[in-house]
Design an enzyme around this catalytic site. Structure first.
Site, PDB file in Angstrom:
ATOM      1  N   HIS A 661     -21.166   2.936   3.619  1.00 51.65           N
ATOM      2  CA  HIS A 661     -20.627   1.803   4.383  1.00 51.65           C
ATOM      3  C   HIS A 661     -21.688   0.713   4.505  1.00 51.65           C
ATOM      4  CE1 HIS A 661     -22.954   4.238   7.198  1.00 51.65           C
ATOM      5  NE2 HIS A 661     -23.099   3.136   7.935  1.00 51.65           N
ATOM      6  N   ASP A 663     -23.343  -2.001   7.361  1.00 51.31           N
ATOM      7  CA  ASP A 663     -23.435  -2.145   8.816  1.00 51.31           C
ATOM      8  C   ASP A 663     -23.090  -3.580   9.194  1.00 51.31           C
ATOM      9  OD1 ASP A 663     -24.224   0.444   9.154  1.00 51.31           O
ATOM     10  OD2 ASP A 663     -26.375  -0.008   9.229  1.00 51.31           O
ATOM     11  N   HIS A 713     -25.004   2.046   2.402  1.00 51.73           N
ATOM     12  CA  HIS A 713     -25.725   3.315   2.547  1.00 51.73           C
ATOM     13  C   HIS A 713     -24.830   4.414   3.102  1.00 51.73           C
ATOM     14  CE1 HIS A 713     -25.972   1.256   6.402  1.00 51.73           C
ATOM     15  NE2 HIS A 713     -26.193   2.432   6.981  1.00 51.73           N
ATOM     16  N   ARG A 723     -28.605  17.312  14.290  1.00 56.96           N
ATOM     17  CA  ARG A 723     -29.493  16.169  14.049  1.00 56.96           C
ATOM     18  C   ARG A 723     -29.052  15.008  14.939  1.00 56.96           C
ATOM     19  NH1 ARG A 723     -29.238  11.964   9.140  1.00 56.96           N
ATOM     20  NH2 ARG A 723     -31.208  10.904   9.594  1.00 56.96           N
TER      21      ARG A 723
END
Ligand SMILES: *[C@@H]1O[C@H](CO)[C@@H](O)[C@H](O)[C@H]1NC(C)=O
Ligand SMILES: *[C@@H]1O[C@H](CO)[C@@H](O)[C@H](O)[C@H]1NC(C)=O
Ligand SMILES: *[C@@H]1O[C@H](CO)[C@@H](O)[C@H](O)[C@H]1NC(C)=O
Ligand SMILES: *[C@@H]1O[C@H](CO)[C@@H](O)[C@H](O)[C@H]1NC(C)=O
Length: 732
Positions: A661, A663, A713, A723
């Protein structure tokens, strides 16, 4: 006429004309001068007096040592008959006709210069006895008309200081038959205002304060004059440099203030006399011989960084088996921090006593009690007061303070960038704070020394001997009208005990406890505005400052920068805060905006605004991220606005990865909050256009990359564990 006859007639006029040796013949030799004073107690003021006398090599005879003082309250006039009785008796044993007696008070007197200058000025007065002068008449106002007029200067006699030839002084006190409580000043006044006696004894007044400066009624006339590394008190009204300075009547604090400077107590090069004398270094002692110190920790309000306070307490350099702890905690909010500290480390100390919130002891009573425990225990050598808002950065503080060997001594603490500190330089008439002339210079370190001050708070060391003598009253902190700290300092001052603050070393600072919220799990995270220095120390990576300085920034993919920003504690607190809040958005609840439109790229996350952290987060971005962005992308300026900032959680069975996607930001900050290989497996970020991945994210390090257009990314799958990353889309 033979020169020698002429000389006798008017030696002072001739002195200027004749060779020096001739004049010196006529000078009264310094050995002829004897300083006589009455001191029934060795007060701090008396020790200061002796120090200044020693500095100039005066010979001093002390009368009345160990005798019970019955001449009135030594802190206030009148009284003083006892002084004459003792003086009269002492003079009877002296015979030398040419002896000069300087009779002065000592608790509130300092010498500003030596015998030579004093004797010269005495000779210039051309009388056999010279009294100090005052502008205010005391104790009998009705005698005013009887006083001779003076052309310039003070008209009235002060008995706190006079000097004269032995026979004349003897004559003057020969008729004394008064009681110890009678006024010495009135006695001498009556002699002085009687013209026949004045003439026969040959008395004059030092009206222009060339020899003696009484401060009462003269505070506006006296200033400190700094010249060639020397300090003198100067009377600006008469343009004189008095040799003896006397804080008579209500001017005790002013003499304490002047005593910081005269005689030359303060200089940058050599430190100050108080700093250097009577030191009690611990270095020669075995650890088991160290003085026993009771540390009183007082938690009186919700306070940030309490766990850090205890970490520092643990690091204080001193054998723990020579320390006893008294911990008073009034705040349920801090109970957990106190008990976990004691559970882990309490056993290291010789003894621990705690007062918890349930006991409902008020803070004043707890302070009185803590002092009492030290007072009652003959093994207790020092009481070290340590309020919880004190940030003691210097681990040697306790040793440094003990070494000073002073009655009450505080390390100077300030609030960063402010003029706030834990001492007052002066007192107002009603006993509150007043700023002394040197306050700002001391706080900002332009004057360095150990300073006699009227008020200290927060952290200070008290000699336990004092608690068993002058300060033996139980309720030192109790007062109907003032705060406990003010009551304590008031009691110390009234007992004539000196309090000092030292800024010879750097010690630390004081936290602000204002605006401290207690509704979060890790409330310290919210302290970036109120206590920015402490926030930075706690939460900003130790190598952050080296990013620019040592170019400690990596460039793993084109236009992707990687740098350390958070400490492990910051990462831990942020994760725990989010887990504590717990309202993770489920898949599909959230849209990630891309390039002006919305694209559904859902993450499991909690937004900063959901935990009311957006103001603080923006401050963090402005302070710590924006400067790096602007450095790496020259010509770009950011206000660090964001409308999306959140912590994302990746889990194999929840959401392990994020599909490719853009940002909706000009640039994005992505901070790894936990450690690959330990907390989770897998993870990382891949920039598709460059086919470049960061596969081993470092905890506390930020990735910074452009958001739109180029840095398409994806989040690589987390294969095990959990995480967490903190993501911000800046300048959408
Ligand atoms: C005081 O006396 C000592 C030794 O007698 C001498 O070294 C020193 O210079 C004297 N100080 C002053 C101020 O006269
Ligand atoms: C007072 O003493 C001075 C100096 O010793 C002397 O010159 C003067 O004549 C004396 N005055 C009287 C009135 O005796
Ligand atoms: C002492 O008393 C005697 C006798 O009363 C008197 O003559 C003399 O002047 C007095 N001297 C002083 C110094 O008071
Ligand atoms: C900071 O840098 C030094 C030197 O490179 C390194 O030894 C140290 O571990 C770093 N600190 C942290 C917390 O990573």
């Amino acid at each position: 006429m033979k020169p020698s006859v002429l000389f006798v007639l008017s030696w002072t006029c001739l002195c200027a004309l004749l060779p020096l040796t001739n004049c010196e013949e006529k000078r009264i030799p310094e050995e002829k001068l004897l300083v006589v004073t009455v001191a029934t107690k060795e007060t701090d003021g008396f020790r200061r007096f002796l120090r200044s006398a020693k500095r100039f090599n005066y010979s001093v005879k002390v009368l009345g040592r160990g005798e019970k003082w019955s001449g009135g309250d030594y802190m206030s006039a009148p009284g003083g008959g006892q002084k004459i009785r003792l003086l009269k008796a002492a003079l009877q044993e002296m015979t030398s006709e040419d002896r000069i007696i300087l009779f002065i008070d000592s608790y509130d007197v300092v010498f500003a210069s030596g015998p030579k200058e004093l004797l010269r000025k005495f000779q210039q007065a051309q009388h056999r006895v010279v009294f100090s002068s005052e502008s205010l008449i005391w104790p009998d106002r009705h005698l005013e008309d009887k006083y001779p007029h003076v052309r310039e200067g003070n008209r009235f006699l002060g008995s706190g200081g006079f000097m004269g030839f032995l026979p004349n002084v003897k004559q003057m006190v020969s008729n004394w038959t008064g009681g110890d409580g009678d006024s010495d000043q009135l006695f001498f006044t009556k002699i002085y205002i009687d013209p026949a006696q004045r003439k026969s004894i040959n008395i004059t007044l030092d009206s222009k304060c060339r020899l003696f400066q009484n401060l009462h009624g003269a505070l506006d006339e006296v200033v400190l004059k700094f010249e060639d590394g020397r300090v003198r008190a100067r009377n600006v009204q008469y343009d004189t440099l008095p040799v003896v300075v006397h804080g008579n009547g209500p001017t005790k604090l002013q003499i304490n203030y002047l005593g910081n400077y005269i005689p030359n107590a303060w200089t940058f090069e050599t430190g100050c006399t108080v700093c250097q004398e009577n030191l009690r270094p611990l270095s020669a002692l075995k650890e088991t011989e160290y003085p026993l110190v009771m540390i009183g920790v007082f938690i009186q309000q919700p306070t940030p960084f309490v766990s850090v306070f205890f970490e520092r307490l643990l690091k204080l350099q001193y054998p723990k088996n020579r320390l006893r702890l008294f911990i008073y905690n009034q705040e349920p909010h801090h109970e957990q921090q106190v008990s976990s500290f004691l559970q882990e480390h309490g056993g290291l100390y010789q003894d621990v006593k705690t007062i918890s919130p349930e006991e409902e002891t008020d803070s004043t009573a707890s302070r009185d009690l803590a002092f009492h425990l030290c007072r009652e225990d003959k093994d207790c050598d020092y009481f070290f007061n340590l309020d919880v808002e004190v940030v003691l950065k210097n681990e040697d503080t306790l040793k440094i303070l003990i070494k000073q060997n002073l009655p009450v001594v505080a390390p100077m603490l300030t609030r960063p960038g402010r003029l706030w500190s834990n001492f007052w330089g002066a007192l107002s008439a009603d006993g509150y704070y007043a700023r002394s002339e040197d306050y700002v210079d001391i706080v900002q370190g332009r004057r360095v020394g150990v300073w006699n001050v009227p008020y200290v708070s927060g952290v200070y060391l008290v000699k336990a001997d004092l608690l068993r003598s002058e300060l033996k009253d139980y309720d030192l902190f109790t007062s109907q009208t003032t705060d406990p700290d003010m009551a304590f300092c008031h009691n110390v001052r009234t007992k004539g005990i000196f309090m000092y603050v030292t800024n010879v070393h750097t010690f630390g600072r004081i936290l602000s406890t204002e605006n401290y919220q207690t509704k979060h799990l890790h409330n310290d995270l919210w302290q970036i505005f109120e206590n920015p220095t402490d926030w930075e120390e706690r939460y900003i990576h130790m190598n952050y400052s080296r990013i620019m300085k040592d170019k400690l920034i990596e460039n793993p993919c084109p236009d992707v920068y990687w740098f350390p920003v958070f400490t492990d504690v910051a990462c831990k607190h942020l994760i725990e805060e989010m887990e504590h809040f717990g309202q993770w958005s489920g898949g599909g609840n959230k849209d990630t905006r891309i390039q002006g439109g919305y694209e559904n790229v859902p993450t499991i996350d909690i937004h900063m605004n959901q935990v009311n952290f957006e103001k603080e987060w923006r401050k963090f971005l402005v302070e710590y991220v924006a400067p790096i962005t602007e450095k790496m992308f020259p010509g770009y300026h950011t206000q660090a606005h964001f409308d999306l900032a959140f912590v994302v959680r990746y889990k194999p069975d929840e959401q392990p990865a994020l599909r490719p996607h853009h940002d909706a930001s000009t640039f994005t900050i992505n901070i790894a909050l936990n450690q690959v290989g330990i907390d989770y497996q897998g993870g990382g970020c891949r920039f598709l256009r460059y086919d470049c991945s960061i596969q081993a994210p470092r905890r506390g390090w930020a990735l910074m990359h452009p958001g739109r257009l180029t840095h398409y990314h994806e989040g690589l799958p987390t294969t095990d564990g959990v995480r967490y990353i903190a993501v911000s889309f800046v300048d959408p």
